[in-house]
Design an enzyme around this catalytic site. Structure first.
Site, PDB file in Angstrom:
ATOM      1  N   ASP A   1       4.112 -21.181  16.913  1.00 21.50           N
ATOM      2  CA  ASP A   1       5.247 -20.514  16.273  1.00 21.50           C
ATOM      3  C   ASP A   1       6.303 -21.515  15.800  1.00 21.50           C
ATOM      4  O   ASP A   1       6.900 -21.321  14.737  1.00 21.50           O
ATOM      5  CB  ASP A   1       5.881 -19.510  17.264  1.00 21.50           C
ATOM      6  CG  ASP A   1       6.892 -18.601  16.587  1.00 21.50           C
ATOM      7  OD1 ASP A   1       6.577 -18.087  15.501  1.00 21.50           O
ATOM      8  OD2 ASP A   1       8.000 -18.413  17.130  1.00 21.50           O
TER       9      ASP A   1
ATOM     10  N   GLU B   1      16.505 -21.045  21.092  1.00 22.99           N
ATOM     11  CA  GLU B   1      16.863 -19.693  20.631  1.00 22.99           C
ATOM     12  C   GLU B   1      17.302 -18.863  21.824  1.00 22.99           C
ATOM     13  O   GLU B   1      16.677 -18.932  22.891  1.00 22.99           O
ATOM     14  CB  GLU B   1      15.670 -19.030  19.961  1.00 22.99           C
ATOM     15  CG  GLU B   1      15.252 -19.715  18.683  1.00 22.99           C
ATOM     16  CD  GLU B   1      14.203 -18.911  17.962  1.00 22.99           C
ATOM     17  OE1 GLU B   1      14.577 -18.180  17.044  1.00 22.99           O
ATOM     18  OE2 GLU B   1      13.022 -19.010  18.318  1.00 22.99           O
TER      19      GLU B   1
ATOM     20  N   HIS C   1      10.731 -22.536   6.131  1.00 25.40           N
ATOM     21  CA  HIS C   1      12.135 -22.286   5.763  1.00 25.40           C
ATOM     22  C   HIS C   1      13.085 -23.313   6.376  1.00 25.40           C
ATOM     23  O   HIS C   1      14.214 -23.443   5.932  1.00 25.40           O
ATOM     24  CB  HIS C   1      12.547 -20.844   6.089  1.00 25.40           C
ATOM     25  CG  HIS C   1      12.789 -20.564   7.530  1.00 25.40           C
ATOM     26  ND1 HIS C   1      11.779 -20.329   8.431  1.00 25.40           N
ATOM     27  CD2 HIS C   1      13.940 -20.479   8.248  1.00 25.40           C
ATOM     28  CE1 HIS C   1      12.303 -20.110   9.625  1.00 25.40           C
ATOM     29  NE2 HIS C   1      13.612 -20.198   9.548  1.00 25.40           N
TER      30      HIS C   1
ATOM     31  N   ARG D   1       0.799  -1.229   0.000  1.00 29.40           N
ATOM     32  CA  ARG D   1       0.000   0.000   0.000  1.00 29.40           C
ATOM     33  C   ARG D   1       0.831   1.278   0.000  1.00 29.40           C
ATOM     34  O   ARG D   1       0.471   2.255  -0.652  1.00 29.40           O
ATOM     35  CB  ARG D   1      -0.920  -0.002   1.214  1.00 29.40           C
ATOM     36  CG  ARG D   1      -2.325  -0.282   0.790  1.00 29.40           C
ATOM     37  CD  ARG D   1      -3.331  -0.064   1.823  1.00 29.40           C
ATOM     38  NE  ARG D   1      -2.772  -0.088   3.169  1.00 29.40           N
ATOM     39  CZ  ARG D   1      -3.511  -0.228   4.253  1.00 29.40           C
ATOM     40  NH1 ARG D   1      -4.804  -0.360   4.141  1.00 29.40           N
ATOM     41  NH2 ARG D   1      -2.976  -0.223   5.444  1.00 29.40           N
TER      42      ARG D   1
ATOM     43  N   LYS E   1       4.443 -19.110   6.275  1.00 26.01           N
ATOM     44  CA  LYS E   1       3.824 -19.548   7.504  1.00 26.01           C
ATOM     45  C   LYS E   1       3.355 -18.317   8.277  1.00 26.01           C
ATOM     46  O   LYS E   1       3.932 -17.262   8.064  1.00 26.01           O
ATOM     47  CB  LYS E   1       4.785 -20.397   8.316  1.00 26.01           C
ATOM     48  CG  LYS E   1       5.800 -19.599   9.168  1.00 26.01           C
ATOM     49  CD  LYS E   1       6.441 -20.437  10.232  1.00 26.01           C
ATOM     50  CE  LYS E   1       5.931 -20.115  11.598  1.00 26.01           C
ATOM     51  NZ  LYS E   1       6.636 -19.081  12.335  1.00 26.01           N
TER      52      LYS E   1
ATOM     53  N   HIS F   1       8.103 -26.041  12.155  1.00 29.93           N
ATOM     54  CA  HIS F   1       9.517 -26.405  12.094  1.00 29.93           C
ATOM     55  C   HIS F   1       9.830 -27.726  12.811  1.00 29.93           C
ATOM     56  O   HIS F   1      10.525 -28.587  12.274  1.00 29.93           O
ATOM     57  CB  HIS F   1      10.382 -25.294  12.678  1.00 29.93           C
ATOM     58  CG  HIS F   1      10.089 -23.938  12.112  1.00 29.93           C
ATOM     59  ND1 HIS F   1       9.767 -23.744  10.791  1.00 29.93           N
ATOM     60  CD2 HIS F   1      10.070 -22.695  12.672  1.00 29.93           C
ATOM     61  CE1 HIS F   1       9.562 -22.437  10.577  1.00 29.93           C
ATOM     62  NE2 HIS F   1       9.731 -21.805  11.709  1.00 29.93           N
TER      63      HIS F   1
ATOM     64  N   LYS G   1      12.345 -19.801  23.640  1.00 22.88           N
ATOM     65  CA  LYS G   1      13.043 -18.516  23.510  1.00 22.88           C
ATOM     66  C   LYS G   1      13.834 -18.307  24.795  1.00 22.88           C
ATOM     67  O   LYS G   1      13.533 -18.935  25.821  1.00 22.88           O
ATOM     68  CB  LYS G   1      12.027 -17.370  23.380  1.00 22.88           C
ATOM     69  CG  LYS G   1      11.104 -17.487  22.179  1.00 22.88           C
ATOM     70  CD  LYS G   1      11.719 -16.871  20.951  1.00 22.88           C
ATOM     71  CE  LYS G   1      10.732 -16.922  19.795  1.00 22.88           C
ATOM     72  NZ  LYS G   1      11.375 -16.883  18.496  1.00 22.88           N
TER      73      LYS G   1
ATOM     74  N   LYS H   1      16.970 -25.418   4.887  1.00 20.65           N
ATOM     75  CA  LYS H   1      18.293 -25.472   5.533  1.00 20.65           C
ATOM     76  C   LYS H   1      19.069 -26.654   4.960  1.00 20.65           C
ATOM     77  O   LYS H   1      18.541 -27.767   4.872  1.00 20.65           O
ATOM     78  CB  LYS H   1      18.135 -25.577   7.057  1.00 20.65           C
ATOM     79  CG  LYS H   1      17.512 -24.314   7.671  1.00 20.65           C
ATOM     80  CD  LYS H   1      17.476 -24.359   9.165  1.00 20.65           C
ATOM     81  CE  LYS H   1      16.649 -23.231   9.757  1.00 20.65           C
ATOM     82  NZ  LYS H   1      17.271 -21.925   9.823  1.00 20.65           N
TER      83      LYS H   1
HETATM   84  C1  BG6 Z   1      10.198 -18.368  12.729  1.00 18.33           C
HETATM   85  C2  BG6 Z   1       9.555 -18.024  14.046  1.00 18.33           C
HETATM   86  O1  BG6 Z   1       9.337 -19.136  11.940  1.00 18.33           O
HETATM   87  O2  BG6 Z   1      11.393 -19.085  12.948  1.00 18.33           O
HETATM   88  C3  BG6 Z   1      10.506 -17.236  14.919  1.00 18.33           C
HETATM   89  O3  BG6 Z   1       8.386 -17.264  13.821  1.00 18.33           O
HETATM   90  C4  BG6 Z   1      11.827 -17.959  15.052  1.00 18.33           C
HETATM   91  O4  BG6 Z   1       9.951 -17.004  16.208  1.00 18.33           O
HETATM   92  C5  BG6 Z   1      12.366 -18.374  13.679  1.00 18.33           C
HETATM   93  O5  BG6 Z   1      12.733 -17.091  15.701  1.00 18.33           O
HETATM   94  C6  BG6 Z   1      13.577 -19.256  13.827  1.00 18.33           C
HETATM   95  O6  BG6 Z   1      14.163 -19.435  12.575  1.00 18.33           O
HETATM   96  P1  BG6 Z   1      15.735 -19.724  12.442  1.00 18.33           P
HETATM   97  O7  BG6 Z   1      15.937 -20.032  11.009  1.00 18.33           O
HETATM   98  O8  BG6 Z   1      16.427 -18.495  12.920  1.00 18.33           O
HETATM   99  O9  BG6 Z   1      15.993 -20.890  13.359  1.00 18.33           O
END
Ligand code: BG6
Length: 486
Positions: A234, A215, A177, A43, A147, A239, A329, A181
């Site tokens: 999340d 993380e 994603h 936009r 996602k 993942h 986290k 990897k």
């Molecule tokens: C994302 C999540 O899909 O993946 C995030 O929404 C997370 O919260 C991230 O930090 C982690 O991805 P990567 O590739 O850094 O492990």
């Protein structure tokens, strides 16, 4: 034929942090066709040049030395900005009409990328349909969907129906994603291009599997989003289950999208359904101290920022082998690892080594950031009588191949080449939700398991250590040692 990537949500973070750097890197390496076009749709009003300048800055910031002005100038010549409102069908018709002015020829392929907030997925898809932008009469048309694909089983099904009203499944690329990897793809190679692992990759030799995505970062400024997601939506639904599928699947006949995805879906279909009483026993949740003070977080929020879930896959290969999935986290370090813990030897002849710590074999797939593999095994300590210790064989991608590209690069290339092997199919996404949904609901509606508060920079709540010990197991809590390229 020159393809066009059309990015919806062009002014967002994902576009500048991931998509443009990945497309540019591929272009710079000569992996994308000359004349590649990238059209941003959002936009906010930008001229083409304003958008190009903003992208040059952000791309340089993310890629550092992998950025050079000469190749950027060539890439940027194919970058255009088209202002439009995703909720306005007329703006899609206008985009369609403008495509030739950006250099598109009849027959050129188009890849739409939904990088918007998820609430715009359905309107965008509907409007692509009404502007006749999904039909393949004038070149191939594909759509990549970010996602989260839905927020529960019901919404994922609804979104799948909306997608299929406009696109055939073969045109749809649901991105996770983690599948991009290199180390995750390498797990397929490790398992299915070698003979030595597959014969022992089963309940006869494996005691359990641990999949950890830890993380170090906190939720930070993403509190608003995170409150609606929590750790299960999340990280687990997508993942962690993807990593589990790749670890547990049977060998497909060929590396071909539907054959690969058939085998992955079968893993999810075999996951044992948990009753509420079992969920209280086989899952664990926590919240890091300080989460309640993050911007956008309710002062009394019960959102979990850590989760551990024990799943069983009821098939011949995995009967009785627990898969522990864990993510959080504000953990000790950033590490994603898959630990395959083998059984103890059936008989220990070294009875005089009782004082030694004798570990069973363990294969650790370091998904990130120290990408590689470690195989732990027992060795004799020299010159010390019959004393044993654990040693390891180690393989590091960075030592052999140098730095690893970002996960979006192979995925964007695959989507361009029409290979959906590393993208989720509609039934896979729904099967994943049907595993995670009951846990989400149970956590929301009961106090069991309790929400433990944990200190940041730890491995989640202390209770998770006792939880494992009660099962006569322990977490593999090791931060990877980073080398110069990792
Ligand atoms: C994302 C999540 O899909 O993946 C995030 O929404 C997370 O919260 C991230 O930090 C982690 O991805 P990567 O590739 O850094 O492990």
């Amino acid at each position: 034929m020159t393809p066009t990537f059309v990015i919806f949500g062009a002014s967002g973070d994902l576009t500048s942090r991931k998509l443009i750097p990945a497309l540019y890197s591929l272009f710079r390496k000569g992996r994308m066709p000359d004349g590649l076009r990238v059209i941003g749709f959002s936009r906010t009003e930008f001229s083409h040049d304003q958008w190009r300048t903003a992208l040059a800055e952000s791309t340089q910031k993310f890629l550092k030395t992998e950025f050079d002005n000469a190749s950027w100038a060539k890439f940027a010549a194919g970058v255009f900005y088209h202002a439009g409102d995703i909720e306005q069908p007329a703006d899609f018709a206008a985009l369609e009409k403008a495509m030739p002015t950006y250099g598109e020829k009849p027959g050129d392929a188009r890849i739409y990328y939904l990088a918007t907030a998820p609430r715009f997925y359905e309107p965008a898809i509907e409007h692509l349909g009404s502007a006749n932008m999904a039909a393949e009469t004038n070149g191939e048309r594909r759509i990549i969907i970010e996602k989260p694909f839905g927020t529960d089983l019901e919404s994922a099904k609804k979104l799948n129906v909306a997608v299929h009203r406009v696109f055939n499944e073969e045109q749809v690329y649901r991105i996770d994603h983690y599948l991009g990897k290199e180390t995750v793809q390498n797990l397929l190679v490790l398992r299915f291009a070698n003979t030595i692992f597959e014969p022992i990759w089963n309940r006869n030799y494996i005691d359990h599997v641990q999949i950890t995505v830890a993380e170090e970062v906190t939720v930070g400024r993403r509190g608003g989003y995170y409150e609606t997601a929590g750790i299960l939506r999340d990280m687990f639904q997508n993942h962690l289950l993807q990593l589990m599928m790749v670890t547990a699947m049977e060998v497909p006949v060929r590396f071909q999208a539907d054959l690969v995805r058939d085998e992955k879906v079968k893993v999810l279909q075999a996951v044992r359904t948990l009753t509420p009483a079992q969920i209280a026993e086989t899952t664990l949740r926590g919240q890091y101290r300080g989460y309640l003070q993050e911007p956008g977080v309710a002062p009394n929020s019960r959102t979990a920022t850590f989760g551990a879930v024990k799943l069983y896959i009821d098939n011949w290969r995995w009967q009785g082998v627990p898969f522990y999935l864990r993510s959080g986290k504000a953990m000790s370090c950033r590490t994603t690892q898959i630990v395959v813990q083998f059984r103890e030897p059936p008989h220990m002849m070294f009875s005089n080594c009782k004082g030694d710590q004798v570990d069973s074999n363990r294969l650790v797939v370091q998904v990130q950031p120290a990408e590689g593999l470690q195989l732990h095994f027992q060795t004799k300590v020299p010159d010390a009588g019959m004393h044993l210790t654990t040693s390891d064989l180690e393989f590091r991608f960075s030592k052999q191949f140098g730095p690893i590209p970002d996960a979006y690069q192979p995925l964007l290339l695959d989507a361009l080449e029409g290979d959906a092997s590393l993208f989720a199919r509609h039934d896979e996404v729904e099967a994943a939700w049907s595993i995670i949904d009951p846990i989400i609901q149970d956590w929301a509606n009961s106090d069991r398991p309790p929400l433990y508060v944990y200190e940041p920079a730890m491995w989640g709540p202390e209770e998770s250590v006792a939880w494992m010990q009660a099962q006569k197991r322990q977490w593999f809590d090791t931060c990877p040692v980073l080398g110069p390229h990792s």
